[in-house]
Design a protein around this motif. Structure first.
Motif, PDB file in Angstrom:
ATOM      1  N   ILE A  64      20.693 -10.441  15.360  1.00 33.27           N
ATOM      2  CA  ILE A  64      20.989  -9.019  15.524  1.00 33.27           C
ATOM      3  C   ILE A  64      20.070  -8.145  14.677  1.00 33.27           C
ATOM      4  O   ILE A  64      19.710  -7.030  15.061  1.00 33.27           O
ATOM      5  N   GLN A  65      19.618  -8.665  13.515  1.00 35.00           N
ATOM      6  CA  GLN A  65      18.710  -7.903  12.674  1.00 35.00           C
ATOM      7  C   GLN A  65      17.356  -7.726  13.355  1.00 35.00           C
ATOM      8  O   GLN A  65      16.699  -6.698  13.204  1.00 35.00           O
ATOM      9  N   HIS A  66      16.933  -8.744  14.112  1.00 42.26           N
ATOM     10  CA  HIS A  66      15.663  -8.635  14.829  1.00 42.26           C
ATOM     11  C   HIS A  66      15.809  -7.689  16.014  1.00 42.26           C
ATOM     12  O   HIS A  66      14.938  -6.839  16.259  1.00 42.26           O
ATOM     13  N   LEU A  67      16.904  -7.810  16.733  1.00 37.66           N
ATOM     14  CA  LEU A  67      17.123  -6.951  17.894  1.00 37.66           C
ATOM     15  C   LEU A  67      17.168  -5.481  17.493  1.00 37.66           C
ATOM     16  O   LEU A  67      16.682  -4.614  18.230  1.00 37.66           O
ATOM     17  N   ALA A  68      17.721  -5.199  16.314  1.00 37.96           N
ATOM     18  CA  ALA A  68      17.816  -3.811  15.854  1.00 37.96           C
ATOM     19  C   ALA A  68      16.450  -3.180  15.669  1.00 37.96           C
ATOM     20  O   ALA A  68      16.313  -1.957  15.731  1.00 37.96           O
ATOM     21  N   GLY A  69      15.437  -4.014  15.460  1.00 37.37           N
ATOM     22  CA  GLY A  69      14.096  -3.493  15.189  1.00 37.37           C
ATOM     23  C   GLY A  69      13.185  -3.426  16.387  1.00 37.37           C
ATOM     24  O   GLY A  69      12.070  -2.888  16.270  1.00 37.37           O
ATOM     25  N   MET A  70      13.613  -3.948  17.575  1.00 37.39           N
ATOM     26  CA  MET A  70      12.695  -3.941  18.718  1.00 37.39           C
ATOM     27  C   MET A  70      13.363  -3.666  20.061  1.00 37.39           C
ATOM     28  O   MET A  70      12.699  -3.601  21.089  1.00 37.39           O
ATOM     29  N   GLN A  71      14.652  -3.463  20.087  1.00 34.34           N
ATOM     30  CA  GLN A  71      15.355  -3.377  21.361  1.00 34.34           C
ATOM     31  C   GLN A  71      15.074  -2.092  22.143  1.00 34.34           C
ATOM     32  O   GLN A  71      15.422  -1.978  23.317  1.00 34.34           O
ATOM     33  N   THR A  72      14.417  -1.107  21.500  1.00 36.26           N
ATOM     34  CA  THR A  72      14.061   0.110  22.223  1.00 36.26           C
ATOM     35  C   THR A  72      12.672   0.019  22.861  1.00 36.26           C
ATOM     36  O   THR A  72      12.177   1.018  23.388  1.00 36.26           O
ATOM     37  N   SER A  73      12.044  -1.157  22.824  1.00 36.36           N
ATOM     38  CA  SER A  73      10.743  -1.344  23.481  1.00 36.36           C
ATOM     39  C   SER A  73      10.874  -1.039  24.971  1.00 36.36           C
ATOM     40  O   SER A  73      11.926  -1.281  25.581  1.00 36.36           O
ATOM     41  N   ASP A  74       9.805  -0.507  25.562  1.00 39.39           N
ATOM     42  CA  ASP A  74       9.861  -0.138  26.977  1.00 39.39           C
ATOM     43  C   ASP A  74      10.128  -1.367  27.857  1.00 39.39           C
ATOM     44  O   ASP A  74      10.969  -1.337  28.751  1.00 39.39           O
ATOM     45  N   ILE A  75       9.386  -2.445  27.615  1.00 41.62           N
ATOM     46  CA  ILE A  75       9.561  -3.686  28.373  1.00 41.62           C
ATOM     47  C   ILE A  75       9.636  -4.849  27.388  1.00 41.62           C
ATOM     48  O   ILE A  75       8.788  -4.981  26.507  1.00 41.62           O
ATOM     49  N   ILE A  76      10.647  -5.694  27.533  1.00 51.00           N
ATOM     50  CA  ILE A  76      10.808  -6.863  26.666  1.00 51.00           C
ATOM     51  C   ILE A  76      10.657  -8.123  27.516  1.00 51.00           C
ATOM     52  O   ILE A  76      11.363  -8.298  28.512  1.00 51.00           O
ATOM     53  N   VAL A  77       9.732  -8.984  27.100  1.00 49.32           N
ATOM     54  CA  VAL A  77       9.513 -10.269  27.765  1.00 49.32           C
ATOM     55  C   VAL A  77       9.884 -11.361  26.774  1.00 49.32           C
ATOM     56  O   VAL A  77       9.282 -11.467  25.703  1.00 49.32           O
ATOM     57  N   ALA A  78      10.888 -12.163  27.106  1.00 49.65           N
ATOM     58  CA  ALA A  78      11.347 -13.228  26.209  1.00 49.65           C
ATOM     59  C   ALA A  78      10.971 -14.592  26.767  1.00 49.65           C
ATOM     60  O   ALA A  78      11.177 -14.863  27.955  1.00 49.65           O
ATOM     61  N   ILE A  79      10.419 -15.428  25.902  1.00 47.42           N
ATOM     62  CA  ILE A  79      10.055 -16.800  26.276  1.00 47.42           C
ATOM     63  C   ILE A  79      10.811 -17.730  25.347  1.00 47.42           C
ATOM     64  O   ILE A  79      10.587 -17.739  24.127  1.00 47.42           O
ATOM     65  N   ASN A  80      11.741 -18.527  25.912  1.00 45.56           N
ATOM     66  CA  ASN A  80      12.583 -19.364  25.066  1.00 45.56           C
ATOM     67  C   ASN A  80      13.124 -20.540  25.877  1.00 45.56           C
ATOM     68  O   ASN A  80      13.405 -20.406  27.074  1.00 45.56           O
ATOM     69  N   LYS A  81      13.290 -21.678  25.225  1.00 37.77           N
ATOM     70  CA  LYS A  81      13.868 -22.842  25.893  1.00 37.77           C
ATOM     71  C   LYS A  81      15.352 -22.662  26.177  1.00 37.77           C
ATOM     72  O   LYS A  81      15.895 -23.258  27.110  1.00 37.77           O
ATOM     73  N   ASP A  82      16.003 -21.859  25.317  1.00 35.00           N
ATOM     74  CA  ASP A  82      17.451 -21.675  25.421  1.00 35.00           C
ATOM     75  C   ASP A  82      17.758 -20.479  26.318  1.00 35.00           C
ATOM     76  O   ASP A  82      17.528 -19.326  25.951  1.00 35.00           O
ATOM     77  N   ALA A  83      18.307 -20.749  27.479  1.00 33.55           N
ATOM     78  CA  ALA A  83      18.623 -19.668  28.419  1.00 33.55           C
ATOM     79  C   ALA A  83      19.744 -18.778  27.909  1.00 33.55           C
ATOM     80  O   ALA A  83      19.900 -17.639  28.387  1.00 33.55           O
ATOM     81  N   ASP A  84      20.539 -19.255  26.946  1.00 35.79           N
ATOM     82  CA  ASP A  84      21.669 -18.489  26.428  1.00 35.79           C
ATOM     83  C   ASP A  84      21.351 -17.770  25.119  1.00 35.79           C
ATOM     84  O   ASP A  84      22.257 -17.216  24.474  1.00 35.79           O
ATOM     85  N   ALA A  85      20.088 -17.784  24.699  1.00 40.28           N
ATOM     86  CA  ALA A  85      19.709 -17.105  23.454  1.00 40.28           C
ATOM     87  C   ALA A  85      19.968 -15.608  23.585  1.00 40.28           C
ATOM     88  O   ALA A  85      19.767 -15.026  24.661  1.00 40.28           O
ATOM     89  N   PRO A  86      20.430 -14.942  22.519  1.00 37.30           N
ATOM     90  CA  PRO A  86      20.738 -13.503  22.584  1.00 37.30           C
ATOM     91  C   PRO A  86      19.576 -12.647  23.081  1.00 37.30           C
ATOM     92  O   PRO A  86      19.794 -11.644  23.748  1.00 37.30           O
TER      93      PRO A  86
END
Length: 433
Positions: free
Chosen positions: A375-397
């Motif tokens: 949540i601390q990381h999300l607070a610092g970048m969640q207002t980005s225009d477009i977010i692209v996430a690459i992760n093995k875990d499909a359930d990651a926040p």
């Protein structure tokens, strides 16, 4: 708050003199003890409370002051337009835009004003006007050429006392975080740090609340002339958002994270009023001396200004993973960011960290590679225009807030993106020939 001397307990020992870093104590005659004198607090006191524990006789106590403040005497929104080496910081331009929005929501007569402090910085007024400032308060003196906490605090406090702004905004930079609390303490007002949102609560809210039967109007004062702002910031490690108000004192002060607010479109040739404020300052007011300014030789990361950020996290496995992230960033024209976990592991410098304890960013595209999404990381970048996430875990926040969520091994996905990028560039080059 204030410091009170209990005359019947003070023996004139002088222990408080030694504990005070501001030379705020002096003696005055008193016949009630053997020494014939007791301690007295003068105007230099900054209420740091160091003396409370120094006194062994319980002769010093903290006293609450309920000073009556005429809220209607304060008007306009000020933005501390932080500059370094004659160049405005990006957060200053963001706050001028936010200040303009707040000012116009308060009333058409309310102005957003930039506060410039330094020496030889007249040219910066034009840039402030271009981004929305309607007036510029200019404080210049050779002693203010380089930032010092003592110097800037004194002259800004003088300006606030004279012109009485209702709201003062600072960027949550190293300078802003150092300066704002000192000024707030000297103004005997509150300060909300690291805000991510500001809203106006004006007296017209009373009329709105009366029309809306779902709102409780019992605590609202119809004669209240004040205009308040609701200052929202993350609290309890980012697990909730706290909204804070400052109803009884002025000015209302906030530090705001860089990259959170939106700059207004630049208007070339815009003008406004310049108010030259003559500071009352001497070299003796500044307790520190700048002997030399040494700038880091390493390349500094400008996360707040980046349009594309490629960030890596714990999912990289080790520090060598940032070689791939750097290659990725170079290919797409971005800069390298990271999560706190990667910084804590020693894989990359703290200057790359994005998040609540790092840098708040708002790029056009944010690539989160191997980042789970605390949540601390999300607070610092969640207002980005477009977010692209690459992760093995499909359930990651991080996948829940991503505009594009790619489930897979980043060491396979990122090279594939780079290859496609190369192919797209080749096709574009071929089409332009």
């Amino acid at each position: 708050m204030a410091i009170e001397i209990l005359k019947e307990k003070c023996i004139g020992c002088g222990l408080c003199f030694k504990s005070c870093p501001y030379d705020a104590f002096e003696f005055e005659p008193y016949d009630g003890n053997k020494a014939g004198k007791i301690a007295k607090v003068n105007a230099k006191c900054s209420f740091c409370n160091q003396c409370l524990t120094a006194c062994k006789f319980g002769a010093i106590k903290e006293k609450a002051q309920e000073a009556a403040v005429d809220l209607s005497a304060y008007k306009n929104v000020w933005v501390f337009a932080e500059q370094r080496d004659g160049k405005l910081m990006n957060v200053a331009l963001e706050l001028i835009g936010e200040g303009y929005r707040l000012a116009k929501e308060i009333s058409e007569d309310t102005k957003v004003c930039a506060l410039l402090v330094g020496d030889g910085i007249d040219h910066l007024a034009e840039e402030c006007f271009a981004y929305g400032a309607e007036a510029v308060y200019m404080i210049q003196d050779p002693l203010l050429k380089n930032f010092t906490t003592d110097g800037y605090t004194k002259v800004i406090k003088q300006a606030i006392d004279e012109y009485k702004p209702e709201i003062v905004l600072y960027g949550a930079t190293h300078i802003g975080r150092d300066l704002a609390p000192r000024i707030a303490a000297r103004c005997n007002t509150g300060l909300t740090a690291d805000c991510t949102r500001l809203d106006v609560k004006v007296s017209s809210y009373i009329d709105f609340a009366k029309k809306n039967t779902t709102l409780d109007t019992s605590t609202l004062d119809p004669d209240d002339p004040s205009t308040g702002i609701k200052q929202t910031r993350p609290a309890f490690g980012g697990n909730l958002m706290a909204t804070i108000i400052c109803p009884k004192t002025r000015p209302q002060m906030s530090t705001v994270r860089p990259g959170v607010m939106q700059k207004r479109d630049k208007v070339e040739g815009a003008t406004g009023e310049v108010i030259n404020v003559k500071p009352e300052i001497t070299a003796a007011d500044i307790r520190t001396q700048i002997v030399e300014i040494v700038k880091s030789a390493k390349e500094l990361v400008s996360l707040t200004d980046a349009e594309i950020i490629c960030s890596g996290g714990r999912g990289l496995g080790d520090a060598s993973g940032f070689e791939l992230i750097q290659k990725f960033a170079d290919k797409v024209g971005g800069v390298v960011g990271s999560s706190r976990a990667a910084v804590d592991a020693g894989w990359i410098d703290h200057s790359h960290q994005v998040g609540q304890t790092g840098t708040t960013v708002k790029p056009k595209i944010y690539f989160a590679c191997g980042i789970s999404g605390a949540i601390q990381h999300l607070a610092g970048m969640q207002t980005s225009d477009i977010i692209v996430a690459i992760n093995k875990d499909a359930d990651a926040p991080i996948m829940e807030i991503a505009d594009y969520a790619i489930v897979g091994d980043l060491y396979k996905v990122i090279p594939a993106i780079i290859d496609e990028w190369d192919n797209a560039e080749k096709m574009y080059d071929a089409s332009t020939k």
